[in-house]
Design an enzyme around this catalytic site. Sequence first.
Site, PDB file in Angstrom:
ATOM      1  CG  HIS A  54      -2.086  -0.892   1.146  1.00 32.09           C
ATOM      2  ND1 HIS A  54      -2.899  -0.941   0.045  1.00 32.09           N
ATOM      3  CD2 HIS A  54      -2.586  -1.795   2.033  1.00 32.09           C
ATOM      4  CE1 HIS A  54      -3.857  -1.836   0.265  1.00 32.09           C
ATOM      5  NE2 HIS A  54      -3.686  -2.366   1.445  1.00 32.09           N
ATOM      6  NE  ARG A  94     -17.849  -3.294   4.270  1.00 29.28           N
ATOM      7  CZ  ARG A  94     -18.893  -2.558   3.834  1.00 29.28           C
ATOM      8  NH1 ARG A  94     -20.069  -2.702   4.408  1.00 29.28           N
ATOM      9  NH2 ARG A  94     -18.735  -1.689   2.864  1.00 29.28           N
TER      10      ARG A  94
END
Length: 244
Positions: free
Chosen positions: A53, A202
């Site tokens: 990241h 999710r």
Amino acid sequence: MQQIMLLLEAKGDMTAISSINNCCNDELIPWIELKGKRQAFITAPSPRLRVTHLQYHFMPPALSQKKGKVIYVARNPKDVLVSYFYFHKFANILETPKDFNDFFEKFLRGDVFGCSWFDHVKTWYSHKDDMNMLFITYEEMIQDLPSAVERISLFLGKELTDEQLANVVKHSTFNNMQKIPQANYEQIPDSMLNHHQGRFMRKGTIGDWKNHFTVAQKEKFDEVLYKEMKDFPLSFIWDFRDIE
């Protein structure tokens, strides 16, 4: 992307990945920014698959010498904000948000772990021609995963049969990854991820921001988005209804 990369290496054979990894994908494609991973990276055989990241200026300078290949996955920032909000509630390694409104303001300021989304995307995108980069969006992968997998395979110079590519796609869909222990991160220790507070996998959708943003928040976000990105020729899909 971790799942796709592993499956391309295994020519679509999910059992081959499972046989060498009983934990999760980040052991086979580790994060380069984690402490203690430098020597393992240096000594690893080719191909060295890694994920990060980090911002562009923290990356090895050899990337700008056309050494190695980079696949940058971008996602529309409104959905990133919502996803990141829930990940903060779920991840013990990150600050627990006070509430959504507070996190919304922090995200727009770039006052979140990993820096501003706008700065991250702009710096990487502005250097895309300096390196061997494939720039792809999360929404493209959701919209047409077979085409995305084929683009990634061609970029990496892989030679897979149609059946092998189909297996890569099959095991890389969101619904199937939710059921694969190595891919869904459920085996990550509770000390890092509080599995009672949510799931790593999710929703995997496009446009969930509409279930969270107020009208005022949408307008404010759009103002910042225009100011930050007006000079960059990037477009995103903001809702499933935008997909033709």
